[in-house]
Design a protein around this motif. Sequence first.
Motif, PDB file in Angstrom:
ATOM      1  N   GLY A 370       0.762  -1.542   0.039  1.00  0.00           N
ATOM      2  CA  GLY A 370       0.064  -0.012  -0.268  1.00  0.00           C
ATOM      3  C   GLY A 370       0.647   1.203  -0.464  1.00  0.00           C
ATOM      4  O   GLY A 370      -0.266   2.207  -0.247  1.00  0.00           O
ATOM      5  N   LYS A 372       4.752   2.721  -1.405  1.00  0.00           N
ATOM      6  CA  LYS A 372       5.840   2.660  -2.130  1.00  0.00           C
ATOM      7  C   LYS A 372       7.082   2.688  -1.642  1.00  0.00           C
ATOM      8  O   LYS A 372       8.348   1.926  -1.006  1.00  0.00           O
ATOM      9  N   ASP A 434      -1.108  -7.471  10.051  1.00  0.00           N
ATOM     10  CA  ASP A 434      -1.912  -8.068   8.101  1.00  0.00           C
ATOM     11  C   ASP A 434      -0.780  -8.787   7.392  1.00  0.00           C
ATOM     12  O   ASP A 434       0.299  -8.201   7.017  1.00  0.00           O
ATOM     13  N   ASN A 455      -4.980  -8.904  11.620  1.00  0.00           N
ATOM     14  CA  ASN A 455      -5.881  -8.872  10.309  1.00  0.00           C
ATOM     15  C   ASN A 455      -5.775  -9.476   8.816  1.00  0.00           C
ATOM     16  O   ASN A 455      -4.191  -9.010   8.455  1.00  0.00           O
ATOM     17  N   VAL A 481      -9.969  -9.051  12.576  1.00  0.00           N
ATOM     18  CA  VAL A 481     -10.909  -8.858  11.718  1.00  0.00           C
ATOM     19  C   VAL A 481     -11.272  -9.959  10.784  1.00  0.00           C
ATOM     20  O   VAL A 481     -10.530 -10.170  10.387  1.00  0.00           O
ATOM     21  N   ASP A 522     -15.553  -6.355   8.843  1.00  0.00           N
ATOM     22  CA  ASP A 522     -15.511  -5.528   7.392  1.00  0.00           C
ATOM     23  C   ASP A 522     -16.354  -6.274   6.547  1.00  0.00           C
ATOM     24  O   ASP A 522     -15.945  -6.753   6.002  1.00  0.00           O
ATOM     25  N   GLY A 561     -11.329  -0.927   4.379  1.00  0.00           N
ATOM     26  CA  GLY A 561      -9.874  -0.433   3.846  1.00  0.00           C
ATOM     27  C   GLY A 561     -10.715   1.209   3.243  1.00  0.00           C
ATOM     28  O   GLY A 561     -10.440   0.765   1.540  1.00  0.00           O
ATOM     29  N   PHE A 567      -9.151   4.265  -5.521  1.00  0.00           N
ATOM     30  CA  PHE A 567      -8.301   3.360  -6.358  1.00  0.00           C
ATOM     31  C   PHE A 567      -8.539   3.706  -7.949  1.00  0.00           C
ATOM     32  O   PHE A 567      -9.243   3.508  -8.453  1.00  0.00           O
ATOM     33  N   ARG A 574      -9.720  11.232  -4.555  1.00  0.00           N
ATOM     34  CA  ARG A 574      -8.860   9.516  -4.149  1.00  0.00           C
ATOM     35  C   ARG A 574      -9.181  10.949  -2.690  1.00  0.00           C
ATOM     36  O   ARG A 574     -10.202  10.288  -2.284  1.00  0.00           O
ATOM     37  N   ILE A 594      -9.124   2.184   8.502  1.00  0.00           N
ATOM     38  CA  ILE A 594      -7.482   1.993   7.690  1.00  0.00           C
ATOM     39  C   ILE A 594      -7.281   2.878   6.641  1.00  0.00           C
ATOM     40  O   ILE A 594      -8.268   3.044   5.834  1.00  0.00           O
TER      41      ILE A 594
HETATM   42  N1  THG Z   1      -9.402  -4.204   5.141  1.00  0.00           N
HETATM   43  C1  THG Z   1      -8.810  -4.894   5.557  1.00  0.00           C
HETATM   44  N2  THG Z   1      -7.122  -4.516   4.984  1.00  0.00           N
HETATM   45  C2  THG Z   1      -6.839  -3.985   4.448  1.00  0.00           C
HETATM   46  C3  THG Z   1      -7.442  -3.730   3.702  1.00  0.00           C
HETATM   47  C4  THG Z   1      -8.931  -4.281   3.528  1.00  0.00           C
HETATM   48  N3  THG Z   1      -6.005  -3.804   3.789  1.00  0.00           N
HETATM   49  C5  THG Z   1      -4.930  -3.311   3.232  1.00  0.00           C
HETATM   50  C6  THG Z   1      -5.875  -2.537   1.952  1.00  0.00           C
HETATM   51  N4  THG Z   1      -6.859  -2.842   2.579  1.00  0.00           N
HETATM   52  C7  THG Z   1      -5.639  -1.669   3.014  1.00  0.00           C
HETATM   53  N5  THG Z   1      -4.803  -0.340   3.762  1.00  0.00           N
HETATM   54  C8  THG Z   1      -4.102   0.705   1.876  1.00  0.00           C
HETATM   55  C9  THG Z   1      -3.122   0.858   2.383  1.00  0.00           C
HETATM   56  C10 THG Z   1      -2.699   1.856   0.724  1.00  0.00           C
HETATM   57  C11 THG Z   1      -3.688   2.073   0.193  1.00  0.00           C
HETATM   58  C12 THG Z   1      -4.725   1.262  -0.366  1.00  0.00           C
HETATM   59  C13 THG Z   1      -5.858   0.790   0.800  1.00  0.00           C
HETATM   60  C14 THG Z   1      -3.218   3.110  -1.149  1.00  0.00           C
HETATM   61  N6  THG Z   1      -2.219   3.070  -1.517  1.00  0.00           N
HETATM   62  C15 THG Z   1      -1.769   4.075  -2.450  1.00  0.00           C
HETATM   63  C16 THG Z   1      -2.234   3.326  -4.195  1.00  0.00           C
HETATM   64  O1  THG Z   1      -2.498   2.239  -4.299  1.00  0.00           O
HETATM   65  O2  THG Z   1      -2.721   4.464  -4.321  1.00  0.00           O
HETATM   66  C17 THG Z   1      -0.150   3.976  -3.063  1.00  0.00           C
HETATM   67  C18 THG Z   1       0.266   5.732  -1.723  1.00  0.00           C
HETATM   68  C19 THG Z   1       1.726   4.865  -2.150  1.00  0.00           C
HETATM   69  O3  THG Z   1       2.526   4.181  -2.693  1.00  0.00           O
HETATM   70  O4  THG Z   1       2.600   6.364  -0.831  1.00  0.00           O
HETATM   71  O5  THG Z   1      -4.035   3.718  -1.938  1.00  0.00           O
HETATM   72  O6  THG Z   1     -10.142  -3.336   2.647  1.00  0.00           O
HETATM   73  N7  THG Z   1      -9.128  -5.697   6.405  1.00  0.00           N
END
Ligand code: THG
Length: 627
Positions: A370, A372, A434, A455, A481, A522, A561, A567, A574, A594
């Motif tokens: 999630g 980089k 997680d 999680n 979770v 969730d 999440g 996305f 966003r 989250i």
């Molecule tokens: N439910 C549960 N756990 C989860 C999720 C969920 N864990 C993972 C995810 N979904 C929730 N975590 C994220 C973390 C980051 C992003 C989205 C969900 C995200 N990151 C940017 C992207 O991909 O565009 C990157 C940003 C960067 O690189 O800095 O959007 O649903 N229980």
Amino acid sequence: MMVHVPVFFYLGASACNDNKIMQSLFLEELTRRILVFDGATGTNLQEQNLTSDDFGGAELEGCNEYLVLSKPTAVEKVHRDFLEAGADIIETNSFGSTSIVLAEYDIADLAYKLNFEAAAIARRMADAYQKEHKPRFVAGSMGPTTKLPSLGHIDFDTMRDAYYEQTAGLIEGGVDLLCIETCQDMLQVKAALAAIQRYFDDKQQRIPVIVSVTIETMGTMLMGTEITAAIATIDPYDIVSVFGMNCATGPKEMEENLRSICRNSPRPVFVMPNAGIPENIGGHSCYTLTPEQLEEYMRRFITELGVSIIGGCCGTTAEHISRLSRLAGEVRPAERDIDRSPMVSSLYTAIPMHLDPPPLLIGERCNANGSKQFRELLLGERYDDMVGMAREQIREGAHLLDVCVAYVGRDERRDMREVISRFNTQASIPLMIDSTEIEVIEDALKLCAGKAIINSINLEDGEERLTQVLALCKTYGAAVVALTIDEDGMAKTAQKKFDIAARIRSIATEQFGLRDEDLIFDTLTFTLGSGDEEYRRSAMDTVEAIRMIKTAWPRCFTSLGVSNVSFGLNPHARHVLNSVFLHYACEAGLDMAIVHASKIMPLYKIDEKGREIAMDLIKDKRQWKTV
Ligand code: THG
């Protein structure tokens, strides 16, 4: 949430649903009257001016635990003096009788024998004083050892195995209950509880367990743990019957923390202060609190706070205990107003799982998939810099941290251990583990001193893996979770999400004895950013399922999440959509999310147009297409 509960409610209503523990005479007596422990073992052995020979030779001098073999009469005298003084419970002389401590005297191999003998001596003494109207009990003393697992002095398994051996010796030697006392590090307590649970499972028997933490003069445990964090960490363990504090200070310094225990722990409360903070008198350190002074504090602790088990730690004599024994016959404990809000905790602090107003913010960025930045730090094995990202999220407002180090081609177990061992002491907030791998989850739990959240679980591959993780929740005192996924895949409709949640809840509560408050549902957040026809209505189903779950089981929690929802959109869009969706879900009863905490905006900061577009997208108002 305030619930008015009479002090003994927790026992009467069954602290756990195991019949054997309810038959414990000790717990029954506790519902009838104040019970009195004994006083100091160490200082009262020292009073006897034992010689090197008494200890069994110069190399064992100072090893009080060995006296059960080398000079049992000295141990008997301590027990006898306290029984004569009226103690209801005497503690075995086994404080340091784990192989971990005994190794310092080169007698690690005697651990079982010393515990067994310590228990047998105390048993004989207590039995000699047994009367029908005044039963006497033996508590097996389990000290903190000399190592702190949170600082990496010892690993969880080694510590658990040492406590297992101590548990076996004490129980087989005849104790009525176990007392994990003078605790310094909550990870040490978890190792002791895992050992005791394992012994109970192996032998199909159980006896009551007391957990008693030590709060230093600075107001926290040695590792920096606040009392509420200790309470939260112990809360999930149904083998613990009594919680309290002992040692380090006199009663005066204990009052504030004792008040917190009486208010926040649902269990009967135990307190064993030292006879004050030692003063240096003529080059000797002396405990100066008089029996009368101790009695006065204890009278207030019982009648004002609702404490129900009292005793003395370092520096307390038979005279102190005699006073307490008389006092116990005169007073009844105050009724306690117990706040039962479920909490999660780190090594340091606790936080309620339901904030008012919600949501509890779970930082999403310590996730190799999630972020980089986090992924690159992981690939470079820059574990200390990963701590920096954890701290940044705390500064940005996260209340909890989601931690995911799953990355193809890497050793997830090793990475998780490297990260969690650091986060445990260097990140101040609770952790969410997680991972989908059972071994990774268990390794992480063995390094988390607080009450963590796993999680996650789901029913995608049936019940086997789910039940394995639920067992870990019990062993390590974690919440979990649960995603609404079953053998047919991810649930799309609100009803199907609810049905899967119901199925998971019944397995967790009926087969594993978890409570509603240990479960966080969730209901799955799909992306609205792609315009994918299949998911256009998904946000409403997700949120409706939250509402159904919170209505059906108000003590269960819900989480999403949130960032998944957006996305594919540009960064500004966003942040707007995430914030509006989060707000909308909270109105339906969402407890936690989250998120990237600093990117969540309050609604008033989003212009009306943006809010409208986001709501139209969430509610699938088709006219949005033409805006
Ligand atoms: N439910 C549960 N756990 C989860 C999720 C969920 N864990 C993972 C995810 N979904 C929730 N975590 C994220 C973390 C980051 C992003 C989205 C969900 C995200 N990151 C940017 C992207 O991909 O565009 C990157 C940003 C960067 O690189 O800095 O959007 O649903 N229980």
